[in-house]
Enzyme design. Structure first.
Site, short mmCIF file in Angstrom:
data_model
loop_
_atom_site.label_atom_id
_atom_site.label_comp_id
_atom_site.label_asym_id
_atom_site.label_seq_id
_atom_site.Cartn_x
_atom_site.Cartn_y
_atom_site.Cartn_z
N HIS A 100 0.72 -1.07 0.00
CA HIS A 100 0.00 -0.05 0.03
C HIS A 100 0.75 1.34 0.04
O HIS A 100 2.15 1.12 0.09
CB HIS A 100 -0.89 0.02 1.15
N LYS A 149 -0.21 4.48 4.66
CA LYS A 149 -1.28 3.84 5.37
C LYS A 149 -0.65 3.34 6.75
O LYS A 149 0.23 3.05 7.02
CB LYS A 149 -1.37 2.53 4.64
#
Length: 265
Positions: free
Chosen positions: A156, A160
């Site tokens: 990600h 995040k």
């Protein structure tokens, strides 16, 4: 007059539907994309709350009686409190915030089946929820061969907060439920060797990656990979909007992945 709905899937006929008044809790990347796509369920954004944006940081001027459903995408540290506040107001809520699901049982104890509707999920992406079923069926088939080891991988964007992702944990649980030789997922090896009953699920955070999840089955002679790669956040927004429509019409304390099949059939 009610608005004309643009149906989520264009193969369906256009029908008339009543507008759903939506309250967005959190107006970051996901909130903005949900706002841009709300017309797919004839959603009308009637209120926005985000404490980090001056024009949306106050709850005082929000007409809660005019809200049909709240969609909450915020931060792991505020997710639980936001959802509890909405349930206390008897507002149906869809929440895609992860990192607080260890407290779901607390909310479940507060849940009133006559007043409340809550749909939560680690991933509202339409494609990922299809991926869950694909991984489940594949794991069952491959388990019967006793020939393959299994692993997981996710990546990600560098901003995040939670690692592993909530989606990674769901995928790991699916593997554990359907692989008789594994009973533990290891998310950080810390210089240790895997035991026979363990499998590795690793994470990377870098750049602007929207979300990549891979499940692999490896043998001495070949490898099988199942991959979901999110191109953008629109698939997540459409899933959340499908859930909002369901939450307006149905009571329940529900995981999105468990009702997904009812939303698109």
């Amino acid at each position: 007059m009610p608005k004309t709905e643009v149906i989520l899937f264009p193969t369906q006929n256009v029908v008339k539907k009543t507008t759903i008044n939506l309250f967005l809790v959190g107006f970051g990347k996901m909130g903005k994309i949900i706002s841009e796509n709300a017309h797919y369920i004839t959603g009308d954004i009637v209120a926005i709350y985000d404490p980090n944006i001056p024009e949306y940081c106050s709850l005082d001027r929000i007409d809660f009686d005019n809200i049909d459903v709240a969609i909450e995408f915020t931060h792991p540290e505020s997710g639980y409190d936001n959802v509890k506040m909405l349930l206390d107001l008897n507002i149906p809520v869809v929440t895609g915030t992860t990192g607080w699901f260890h407290r779901v049982k607390e909310l479940e104890r507060l849940y009133n089946p006559e007043k409340h509707s809550l749909i939560y999920g680690a991933n509202f992406s339409i494609g990922m929820n299809l991926m869950y079923k694909i991984v489940e069926e594949s794991a069952k088939l491959i388990n019967n061969t006793n020939l393959y080891d299994v692993y997981g991988f996710e990546s990600h964007h560098r901003g995040k907060i939670d690692s592993p992702s909530g989606t990674a944990k769901v995928l790991a649980d699916i593997i554990l439920e359907n692989n008789s030789s594994k009973d533990k997922a290891i998310y950080d090896l810390n210089n240790k060797t895997l035991k026979a009953n363990e499998f590795s699920f690793s994470s990377i955070r870098a750049g602007n990656i929207v979300g990549y999840h891979e499940i692999g089955f490896d043998s001495d002679f070949d490898e099988i990979k199942l991959v979901h790669n999110a191109k953008n956040r629109r698939g997540f927004a459409l899933g959340a909007l499908m859930a909002a429509k369901y939450a307006k019409e149905n009571k329940g304390f529900l995981n999105f992945k468990d009702i997904f099949r009812y939303l698109y059939t």
